[in-house]
Design a protein around this motif. Sequence first.
Motif, PDB file in Angstrom:
ATOM      1  N   ASP A 161      -4.843   5.004   4.551  1.00 33.11           N
ATOM      2  CA  ASP A 161      -6.110   5.081   4.537  1.00 33.11           C
ATOM      3  C   ASP A 161      -6.888   5.690   5.904  1.00 33.11           C
ATOM      4  O   ASP A 161      -6.458   5.051   6.958  1.00 33.11           O
ATOM      5  CB  ASP A 161      -6.738   3.769   4.335  1.00 33.11           C
TER       6      ASP A 161
ATOM      7  N   HIS B 242     -13.454   5.613   3.079  1.00 31.02           N
ATOM      8  CA  HIS B 242     -12.222   6.261   3.521  1.00 31.02           C
ATOM      9  C   HIS B 242     -11.665   7.108   2.721  1.00 31.02           C
ATOM     10  O   HIS B 242     -11.937   7.128   1.668  1.00 31.02           O
ATOM     11  CB  HIS B 242     -11.584   4.955   4.054  1.00 31.02           C
TER      12      HIS B 242
ATOM     13  N   HIS C 168      -7.945   7.509   0.936  1.00 28.49           N
ATOM     14  CA  HIS C 168      -6.742   7.038   0.526  1.00 28.49           C
ATOM     15  C   HIS C 168      -5.780   8.100   0.142  1.00 28.49           C
ATOM     16  O   HIS C 168      -6.081   8.754  -0.673  1.00 28.49           O
ATOM     17  CB  HIS C 168      -6.977   6.032  -0.647  1.00 28.49           C
TER      18      HIS C 168
ATOM     19  N   HIS D  70       0.904  -1.397  -0.019  1.00 26.41           N
ATOM     20  CA  HIS D  70       0.033   0.015   0.087  1.00 26.41           C
ATOM     21  C   HIS D  70       1.003   1.344   0.124  1.00 26.41           C
ATOM     22  O   HIS D  70       1.788   1.453   0.914  1.00 26.41           O
ATOM     23  CB  HIS D  70      -0.810  -0.048   1.056  1.00 26.41           C
TER      24      HIS D  70
HETATM   25 ZN   LIG Z   1      -5.720   2.647   0.537  1.00 31.04          ZN
END
Ligand SMILES: [Zn+2]
Length: 312
Positions: A90, A174, A176, A86
């Motif tokens: 997040d 959410h 990112h 990732h």
């Molecule tokens: Zn993310």
Amino acid sequence: MSARTTRFHLLTAIIFISVGLLSGCEQGPESCPKYTDVELVNPKSYQGNDQLPFQFPLENAESYTQPILYNFGSCRQVTERRRECHSAEDYIGEPGTPVYAFADGEISFSGPMGGYGWLIIIDHPQANLYSLYGHLSPSRWEAKRGPVEKGELIGYLGDADENGGSPEQPLIPHLHFGIRTGQRIKYPGSGEWRWMAGWIAICPQDAGWLQPSLVISNQHIPEGGFTMPVGNFFAIWWFPLVFGGIYIFSWMCLLVYTRKREKPHLLVSFGALCIVAAWLLFTKHSLLSIVLFGLSAASIPLGLYRLIKRAK
Ligand SMILES: [Zn+2]
């Protein structure tokens, strides 16, 4: 149609199709180096302070102490052959939560983008960074392209069915939030070097991503701005270079061939094919579209000119 023409059409089709199919498929790392966990007591302390270069993109303090759906650099197995890590943090939040620019800058992209729902990218030349805000709300979006100030409202978190999720496969609302060294335009590539990359098969810092909460809590811009990872010129540019080269080479072969065989109509059809491919690549924000638009702009008038000349 002669066998030669058929072969030529086949070759051209293969080149065009292969562009769509090629993408990174290497196995990602087991894990990435541990990053400092940043315990943020009060993210609001970074807001509204003109002395500081950065602030958090959300107001909700709880988002940061229990932050994170996926932390920066956490890796997951996607398929049997592919692991991904990732490249952002997040932050969970209610749909409709306002999202603010993390620093002064210039919005270089604001639009729908696949799994991101609505996506906004802001370039920050003063720090040589860009910031990425994914899973925003297409139905409540705010910012268009252009200059933006730190703390300015740029959009809202999207509902679970419009933030890249769908009614069948909703996605937890959410943000990112990614920060990367360099400007958006410096990442034309595919795979790990995509400018909008969220999950990549290498550790994110190797592709220039920084841990957002660490950048914000440090509030420090190095002299001359953050530096991009070095030595990755070909990794970043191979896609437009190789395929741009193939296109231009095929075009030159075609020029010779159509002149020798007096088949200018092939130039016109090649130009038309280029327009279609260029448009498809343009919607994917690939720099290759410029090469293809250029080739069609050169091929069609030239082909037509030769056709008219022959008809006279
Ligand atoms: Zn993310």
